[in-house]
Design a protein around this motif. Sequence first.
Motif, PDB file in Angstrom:
ATOM      1  N   PRO A  29       0.828  -1.203   0.000  1.00 47.00           N
ATOM      2  CA  PRO A  29       0.000   0.000   0.000  1.00 47.00           C
ATOM      3  C   PRO A  29       0.868   1.260   0.000  1.00 47.00           C
ATOM      4  O   PRO A  29       2.034   1.223   0.406  1.00 47.00           O
ATOM      5  CB  PRO A  29      -0.795  -0.125   1.304  1.00 47.00           C
ATOM      6  N   PRO A  30       0.325   2.376  -0.437  1.00 49.79           N
ATOM      7  CA  PRO A  30       1.074   3.633  -0.392  1.00 49.79           C
ATOM      8  C   PRO A  30       1.343   4.029   1.061  1.00 49.79           C
ATOM      9  O   PRO A  30       0.569   3.706   1.962  1.00 49.79           O
ATOM     10  CB  PRO A  30       0.142   4.626  -1.093  1.00 49.79           C
ATOM     11  N   GLN A  31       2.438   4.741   1.301  1.00 49.39           N
ATOM     12  CA  GLN A  31       2.850   5.146   2.633  1.00 49.39           C
ATOM     13  C   GLN A  31       2.550   6.628   2.867  1.00 49.39           C
ATOM     14  O   GLN A  31       2.558   7.423   1.927  1.00 49.39           O
ATOM     15  CB  GLN A  31       4.352   4.889   2.825  1.00 49.39           C
ATOM     16  N   GLN A  32       2.274   6.966   4.144  1.00 54.98           N
ATOM     17  CA  GLN A  32       2.019   8.349   4.525  1.00 54.98           C
ATOM     18  C   GLN A  32       3.240   8.909   5.264  1.00 54.98           C
ATOM     19  O   GLN A  32       3.691   8.335   6.245  1.00 54.98           O
ATOM     20  CB  GLN A  32       0.785   8.434   5.431  1.00 54.98           C
ATOM     21  N   LYS A  33       3.757  10.014   4.788  1.00 52.20           N
ATOM     22  CA  LYS A  33       4.902  10.669   5.423  1.00 52.20           C
ATOM     23  C   LYS A  33       4.431  11.963   6.079  1.00 52.20           C
ATOM     24  O   LYS A  33       3.818  12.815   5.429  1.00 52.20           O
ATOM     25  CB  LYS A  33       5.988  10.978   4.390  1.00 52.20           C
ATOM     26  N   LEU A  34       4.712  12.112   7.394  1.00 53.21           N
ATOM     27  CA  LEU A  34       4.335  13.321   8.117  1.00 53.21           C
ATOM     28  C   LEU A  34       5.279  14.450   7.726  1.00 53.21           C
ATOM     29  O   LEU A  34       6.496  14.337   7.883  1.00 53.21           O
ATOM     30  CB  LEU A  34       4.396  13.073   9.634  1.00 53.21           C
ATOM     31  N   LEU A  35       4.731  15.521   7.235  1.00 49.41           N
ATOM     32  CA  LEU A  35       5.549  16.629   6.725  1.00 49.41           C
ATOM     33  C   LEU A  35       5.886  17.673   7.789  1.00 49.41           C
ATOM     34  O   LEU A  35       6.879  18.390   7.656  1.00 49.41           O
ATOM     35  CB  LEU A  35       4.818  17.321   5.561  1.00 49.41           C
ATOM     36  N   ASN A  36       5.072  17.786   8.841  1.00 46.71           N
ATOM     37  CA  ASN A  36       5.276  18.869   9.819  1.00 46.71           C
ATOM     38  C   ASN A  36       5.257  18.370  11.261  1.00 46.71           C
ATOM     39  O   ASN A  36       4.431  18.799  12.067  1.00 46.71           O
ATOM     40  CB  ASN A  36       4.218  19.954   9.620  1.00 46.71           C
ATOM     41  N   PRO A  37       6.145  17.464  11.627  1.00 46.12           N
ATOM     42  CA  PRO A  37       6.108  16.899  12.986  1.00 46.12           C
ATOM     43  C   PRO A  37       6.388  17.918  14.088  1.00 46.12           C
ATOM     44  O   PRO A  37       5.975  17.719  15.231  1.00 46.12           O
ATOM     45  CB  PRO A  37       7.192  15.814  12.944  1.00 46.12           C
ATOM     46  N   THR A  38       7.074  19.018  13.781  1.00 51.76           N
ATOM     47  CA  THR A  38       7.428  19.994  14.817  1.00 51.76           C
ATOM     48  C   THR A  38       6.875  21.381  14.522  1.00 51.76           C
ATOM     49  O   THR A  38       7.342  22.370  15.067  1.00 51.76           O
ATOM     50  CB  THR A  38       8.961  20.084  14.962  1.00 51.76           C
ATOM     51  N   GLU A  39       5.866  21.461  13.684  1.00 48.11           N
ATOM     52  CA  GLU A  39       5.301  22.770  13.336  1.00 48.11           C
ATOM     53  C   GLU A  39       4.241  23.187  14.357  1.00 48.11           C
ATOM     54  O   GLU A  39       3.423  22.379  14.784  1.00 48.11           O
ATOM     55  CB  GLU A  39       4.668  22.710  11.941  1.00 48.11           C
ATOM     56  N   ARG A  40       4.251  24.455  14.731  1.00 47.41           N
ATOM     57  CA  ARG A  40       3.261  24.985  15.665  1.00 47.41           C
ATOM     58  C   ARG A  40       2.339  25.968  14.952  1.00 47.41           C
ATOM     59  O   ARG A  40       2.719  26.568  13.938  1.00 47.41           O
ATOM     60  CB  ARG A  40       3.941  25.701  16.843  1.00 47.41           C
ATOM     61  N   VAL A  41       1.149  26.149  15.524  1.00 47.78           N
ATOM     62  CA  VAL A  41       0.249  27.168  14.996  1.00 47.78           C
ATOM     63  C   VAL A  41       0.745  28.532  15.461  1.00 47.78           C
ATOM     64  O   VAL A  41       1.587  28.634  16.357  1.00 47.78           O
ATOM     65  CB  VAL A  41      -1.196  26.933  15.485  1.00 47.78           C
ATOM     66  N   SER A  42       0.221  29.579  14.877  1.00 50.41           N
ATOM     67  CA  SER A  42       0.597  30.933  15.295  1.00 50.41           C
ATOM     68  C   SER A  42       0.129  31.176  16.729  1.00 50.41           C
ATOM     69  O   SER A  42      -0.880  30.618  17.176  1.00 50.41           O
ATOM     70  CB  SER A  42      -0.029  31.970  14.358  1.00 50.41           C
TER      71      SER A  42
END
Length: 258
Positions: free
Chosen positions: A187-200
């Motif tokens: 199956p296709p894999q999911q890669k997390l792009l923003n593991p350390t991103e915070r909201v404003s």
Amino acid sequence: MQRILIAVLTIFTLSMVNAQETTILLKGIITDRVTGKPVGVNYEITDAQGMKVADAKSNGKTGEYSSAIKPGADYTMFFYGFDILKSTKTISIPPASKYEEVAMDFTVDKLAKGMELFAVEGFDAGAVKVNTLGEKVMAETIAILKGNRNLHVNITLLPDMAPPRYETIAPPKQDKKKKKAGEPAIPPQQKLLNPTERVSLNVDLQKQRMDAIIASFPDAAAQMKRVHFILDKSSDPSQDAKRNTMIVNVGDVKSLFD
């Protein structure tokens, strides 16, 4: 026969008395866990029934302590002081038929300005009140403030972590010749792009959280004089990686003579 029985009973009784009267000298050195330096700290020793059997203080220059207790029992050592993070240790003393010295060294956490006490993801996204983990941290913080009357703490509130964004990665192509019959496709894999991103930073939300924390203190008027809030929007890679949104640090540690 009667004399022999009396003699045996006498010996047994004397043995029991001697065992009860036997004293163990518990001794050692107490140091700061971080610096390794000797610490002068108050301590109490209680037995399994909660009865206090010793109440003393280690030497401020050498960290040495010693207290006489009974062998063959479990004890709890309680360490405290105006600049010490309260802690307890459970110890077991083996049986002994004569006087012995038992060496046990201990470490404590000496409170120092800037010392991190807790760092957790204390809020669910967008929520005003702390989550279960945040409740536990606040309960422990309140207990620390209550036990250390000269301690100030800083509570830093960080923005929530951003909602996760994923990238779908196509699976590698399978060699039809090598693929076994009936083998499922990868199956296709999911890669997390923003593991350390915070909201404003949402200042209004953070102030609501601050008010909710203040309301959780049993005696807010008194204790809030020693609690200081920081609304922080700066990026700290170590805190971002752990997804922490609440950090509790030691502020000023006042001297007993201040």
